[in-house]
Write a protein that holds these residues in place. Structure first.
Motif, PDB file in Angstrom:
ATOM      1  N   LEU A 205      -7.807  -5.025  -1.440  1.00  0.00           N
ATOM      2  CA  LEU A 205      -7.783  -4.632  -0.030  1.00  0.00           C
ATOM      3  C   LEU A 205      -9.153  -4.816   0.616  1.00  0.00           C
ATOM      4  O   LEU A 205      -9.254  -5.224   1.779  1.00  0.00           O
ATOM      5  CB  LEU A 205      -7.307  -3.179   0.109  1.00  0.00           C
ATOM      6  CG  LEU A 205      -5.797  -2.996   0.297  1.00  0.00           C
ATOM      7  CD1 LEU A 205      -5.023  -3.502  -0.916  1.00  0.00           C
ATOM      8  CD2 LEU A 205      -5.458  -1.535   0.582  1.00  0.00           C
ATOM      9  N   ALA A 206     -10.208  -4.535  -0.164  1.00  0.00           N
ATOM     10  CA  ALA A 206     -11.553  -4.722   0.365  1.00  0.00           C
ATOM     11  C   ALA A 206     -11.857  -6.199   0.597  1.00  0.00           C
ATOM     12  O   ALA A 206     -12.414  -6.581   1.627  1.00  0.00           O
ATOM     13  CB  ALA A 206     -12.575  -4.115  -0.600  1.00  0.00           C
ATOM     14  N   TRP A 207     -11.479  -7.034  -0.356  1.00  0.00           N
ATOM     15  CA  TRP A 207     -11.776  -8.472  -0.269  1.00  0.00           C
ATOM     16  C   TRP A 207     -11.064  -9.108   0.916  1.00  0.00           C
ATOM     17  O   TRP A 207     -11.623  -9.976   1.590  1.00  0.00           O
ATOM     18  CB  TRP A 207     -11.366  -9.143  -1.563  1.00  0.00           C
ATOM     19  CG  TRP A 207     -11.700 -10.600  -1.647  1.00  0.00           C
ATOM     20  CD1 TRP A 207     -10.825 -11.651  -1.589  1.00  0.00           C
ATOM     21  CD2 TRP A 207     -12.999 -11.187  -1.799  1.00  0.00           C
ATOM     22  NE1 TRP A 207     -11.487 -12.844  -1.692  1.00  0.00           N
ATOM     23  CE2 TRP A 207     -12.838 -12.592  -1.818  1.00  0.00           C
ATOM     24  CE3 TRP A 207     -14.284 -10.645  -1.930  1.00  0.00           C
ATOM     25  CZ2 TRP A 207     -13.907 -13.458  -1.958  1.00  0.00           C
ATOM     26  CZ3 TRP A 207     -15.357 -11.519  -2.062  1.00  0.00           C
ATOM     27  CH2 TRP A 207     -15.163 -12.913  -2.075  1.00  0.00           C
ATOM     28  N   LEU A 208      -9.835  -8.663   1.178  1.00  0.00           N
ATOM     29  CA  LEU A 208      -9.070  -9.209   2.304  1.00  0.00           C
ATOM     30  C   LEU A 208      -9.344  -8.460   3.611  1.00  0.00           C
ATOM     31  O   LEU A 208      -8.793  -8.802   4.651  1.00  0.00           O
ATOM     32  CB  LEU A 208      -7.570  -9.167   1.992  1.00  0.00           C
ATOM     33  CG  LEU A 208      -7.090 -10.127   0.894  1.00  0.00           C
ATOM     34  CD1 LEU A 208      -5.605  -9.915   0.611  1.00  0.00           C
ATOM     35  CD2 LEU A 208      -7.346 -11.587   1.279  1.00  0.00           C
ATOM     36  N   ASP A 209     -10.188  -7.419   3.525  1.00  0.00           N
ATOM     37  CA  ASP A 209     -10.560  -6.635   4.700  1.00  0.00           C
ATOM     38  C   ASP A 209      -9.316  -6.138   5.449  1.00  0.00           C
ATOM     39  O   ASP A 209      -9.211  -6.267   6.674  1.00  0.00           O
ATOM     40  CB  ASP A 209     -11.439  -7.474   5.635  1.00  0.00           C
ATOM     41  CG  ASP A 209     -12.111  -6.629   6.717  1.00  0.00           C
ATOM     42  OD1 ASP A 209     -12.217  -5.402   6.530  1.00  0.00           O
ATOM     43  OD2 ASP A 209     -12.495  -7.206   7.760  1.00  0.00           O
ATOM     44  N   ASP A 210      -8.389  -5.547   4.690  1.00  0.00           N
ATOM     45  CA  ASP A 210      -7.129  -5.091   5.271  1.00  0.00           C
ATOM     46  C   ASP A 210      -7.219  -3.593   5.578  1.00  0.00           C
ATOM     47  O   ASP A 210      -6.807  -2.746   4.791  1.00  0.00           O
ATOM     48  CB  ASP A 210      -5.975  -5.376   4.300  1.00  0.00           C
ATOM     49  CG  ASP A 210      -4.618  -5.313   4.977  1.00  0.00           C
ATOM     50  OD1 ASP A 210      -4.450  -4.471   5.884  1.00  0.00           O
ATOM     51  OD2 ASP A 210      -3.729  -6.101   4.601  1.00  0.00           O
ATOM     52  N   ARG A 211      -7.737  -3.273   6.744  1.00  0.00           N
ATOM     53  CA  ARG A 211      -7.937  -1.878   7.148  1.00  0.00           C
ATOM     54  C   ARG A 211      -6.606  -1.133   7.280  1.00  0.00           C
ATOM     55  O   ARG A 211      -6.500   0.047   6.910  1.00  0.00           O
ATOM     56  CB  ARG A 211      -8.701  -1.835   8.468  1.00  0.00           C
ATOM     57  CG  ARG A 211      -8.828  -0.420   9.089  1.00  0.00           C
ATOM     58  CD  ARG A 211      -9.666   0.493   8.213  1.00  0.00           C
ATOM     59  NE  ARG A 211      -9.705   1.855   8.716  1.00  0.00           N
ATOM     60  CZ  ARG A 211     -10.680   2.344   9.505  1.00  0.00           C
ATOM     61  NH1 ARG A 211     -11.673   1.560   9.902  1.00  0.00           N
ATOM     62  NH2 ARG A 211     -10.673   3.594   9.894  1.00  0.00           N
ATOM     63  N   GLU A 212      -5.593  -1.795   7.798  1.00  0.00           N
ATOM     64  CA  GLU A 212      -4.296  -1.129   7.968  1.00  0.00           C
ATOM     65  C   GLU A 212      -3.745  -0.652   6.629  1.00  0.00           C
ATOM     66  O   GLU A 212      -3.310   0.501   6.490  1.00  0.00           O
ATOM     67  CB  GLU A 212      -3.285  -2.073   8.631  1.00  0.00           C
ATOM     68  CG  GLU A 212      -1.918  -1.439   8.854  1.00  0.00           C
ATOM     69  CD  GLU A 212      -0.908  -2.408   9.447  1.00  0.00           C
ATOM     70  OE1 GLU A 212       0.280  -2.025   9.539  1.00  0.00           O
ATOM     71  OE2 GLU A 212      -1.288  -3.535   9.803  1.00  0.00           O
ATOM     72  N   ALA A 213      -3.774  -1.531   5.632  1.00  0.00           N
ATOM     73  CA  ALA A 213      -3.305  -1.140   4.297  1.00  0.00           C
ATOM     74  C   ALA A 213      -4.210  -0.071   3.710  1.00  0.00           C
ATOM     75  O   ALA A 213      -3.751   0.854   3.024  1.00  0.00           O
ATOM     76  CB  ALA A 213      -3.251  -2.361   3.381  1.00  0.00           C
ATOM     77  N   GLY A 214      -5.514  -0.168   3.989  1.00  0.00           N
ATOM     78  CA  GLY A 214      -6.456   0.827   3.493  1.00  0.00           C
ATOM     79  C   GLY A 214      -6.170   2.210   4.038  1.00  0.00           C
ATOM     80  O   GLY A 214      -6.254   3.216   3.315  1.00  0.00           O
ATOM     81  N   ASP A 215      -5.820   2.294   5.310  1.00  0.00           N
ATOM     82  CA  ASP A 215      -5.505   3.586   5.909  1.00  0.00           C
ATOM     83  C   ASP A 215      -4.276   4.226   5.267  1.00  0.00           C
ATOM     84  O   ASP A 215      -4.140   5.450   5.242  1.00  0.00           O
ATOM     85  CB  ASP A 215      -5.270   3.424   7.416  1.00  0.00           C
ATOM     86  CG  ASP A 215      -6.568   3.263   8.194  1.00  0.00           C
ATOM     87  OD1 ASP A 215      -7.616   3.703   7.693  1.00  0.00           O
ATOM     88  OD2 ASP A 215      -6.533   2.681   9.295  1.00  0.00           O
TER      89      ASP A 215
ATOM     90  N   ALA B  97       0.836  -1.201   0.000  1.00  0.00           N
ATOM     91  CA  ALA B  97       0.000   0.000   0.000  1.00  0.00           C
ATOM     92  C   ALA B  97       0.871   1.251   0.000  1.00  0.00           C
ATOM     93  O   ALA B  97       0.576   2.231  -0.700  1.00  0.00           O
ATOM     94  CB  ALA B  97      -0.926  -0.006   1.215  1.00  0.00           C
ATOM     95  N   ASP B  98       1.938   1.224   0.774  1.00  0.00           N
ATOM     96  CA  ASP B  98       2.847   2.371   0.832  1.00  0.00           C
ATOM     97  C   ASP B  98       3.516   2.601  -0.523  1.00  0.00           C
ATOM     98  O   ASP B  98       3.603   3.738  -1.009  1.00  0.00           O
ATOM     99  CB  ASP B  98       3.903   2.135   1.918  1.00  0.00           C
ATOM    100  CG  ASP B  98       4.830   3.325   2.075  1.00  0.00           C
ATOM    101  OD1 ASP B  98       4.351   4.429   2.380  1.00  0.00           O
ATOM    102  OD2 ASP B  98       6.050   3.150   1.876  1.00  0.00           O
ATOM    103  N   ALA B  99       3.983   1.513  -1.148  1.00  0.00           N
ATOM    104  CA  ALA B  99       4.635   1.626  -2.460  1.00  0.00           C
ATOM    105  C   ALA B  99       3.644   2.084  -3.522  1.00  0.00           C
ATOM    106  O   ALA B  99       3.987   2.879  -4.407  1.00  0.00           O
ATOM    107  CB  ALA B  99       5.251   0.279  -2.848  1.00  0.00           C
ATOM    108  N   SER B 100       2.414   1.611  -3.438  1.00  0.00           N
ATOM    109  CA  SER B 100       1.390   1.971  -4.428  1.00  0.00           C
ATOM    110  C   SER B 100       0.952   3.426  -4.265  1.00  0.00           C
ATOM    111  O   SER B 100       0.728   4.128  -5.259  1.00  0.00           O
ATOM    112  CB  SER B 100       0.175   1.053  -4.293  1.00  0.00           C
ATOM    113  OG  SER B 100       0.524  -0.298  -4.547  1.00  0.00           O
TER     114      SER B 100
END
Length: 271
Positions: free
Chosen positions: A203-213, A181-184
């Motif tokens: 990110l939504a499918w894996l429910d990765d809130r940390e990466a989403g933030d 997420a940081d690189a993107s």
């Protein structure tokens, strides 16, 4: 064999025929004795992989030449296998024995894989229906580890394809996704519509809130989507709709999608 009363061929011609027949028999024997695959040059092996017709042919190529595979060949193999098997996931059951060899070979060469090959392997595995659990858990975990260490060499397509692959394989990798997420986020301005939609959906499918933030906290993602608003396909709009629903469920303070995309989503649902 017939004991037919026909006149025979002249003696000279009979002897000549016998010599030729013996040569043919010898040639056939040589072919049988050379069933062991001949070692190929790197480019020949790449061409053989790409020309293989069907899953069985690809698996046979792997079993015969895997000792000659480098990181490029392994990436090409999985890329082709993903294309061949994407509509026929039953191949996992039909080729169980060969798959064990492929799994072991992939693990063995994992440390040699470069950025592009890692993305190709992950993407090909996901398209082929190889999920991130059971027999393949160790492989997906290895890809996550190696990919995180080389994200600086991933281009935008490789970043998006890797995110999509892990989500499709249902393999959560929080440490990788935080770094991804940081690189993107720093390169969203060069993501094309497919890359934007795939990454958001993953990110939504894996429910990765940390990466989403990390990826969606600023207006960058929304502005980049707005730039491509008219270029998103129905499939992309569906992925972005999934992302919007996830954002709402989380009550996340991230900027919403542009109105132009929301309007297109409504129009698409009416069709």
């Amino acid at each position: 064999e017939l004991d037919a009363p026909w006149p025979t061929l002249p003696a000279a011609l009979t002897e000549q025929c016998a010599v030729i027949a013996n040569e043919k028999i010898g040639d056939h024997a040589n072919l049988i004795n050379h069933t062991i695959p001949v070692k190929l040059h790197a480019r020949q092996l790449t061409a053989l992989i790409k020309k293989a017709k069907g899953v069985a042919a690809l698996l046979q190529t792997f079993c015969e030449h895997h000792g000659e595979f480098d990181h490029i060949h392994l990436g090409a193999f999985w890329n082709c296998l993903g294309k061949q098997a994407r509509n026929d996931h039953a191949w996992l059951q039909r080729h169980d024995a060969a798959l064990q060899a492929v799994r072991d070979g992939t693990l063995q060469r994992m440390p040699q894989l470069k950025a592009r090959s890692l993305a190709n392997v992950a993407h090909g595995m996901a398209k082929a229906g190889v999920e991130g659990s059971g027999l393949w858990l160790e492989v997906w975990s290895g890809i996550a580890r190696e990919a995180k260490a080389q994200l600086h060499d991933f281009n935008p397509q490789a970043l998006a394809n890797t995110a999509w692959a892990f989500a499709t394989a249902k393999h959560s990798a929080p440490t990788l996704f935080a770094a991804l997420a940081d690189a993107s986020e720093r390169r969203l301005h060069v993501f094309n519509p497919q890359a934007l939609a795939n990454t958001a959906w993953a990110l939504a499918w894996l429910d990765d809130r940390e990466a989403g933030d990390i990826l969606f906290a600023t207006t960058t993602f929304s502005r980049c989507c707005e730039m491509h608003a008219v270029k998103f396909t129905r499939a992309h709009l569906s992925q972005l709709h999934s992302w919007s629903q996830w954002r709402t469920e989380l009550d996340a303070p991230w900027p919403t999608l542009p109105e132009a995309i929301a309007a297109r989503q409504v129009n698409t649902q009416k069709l």
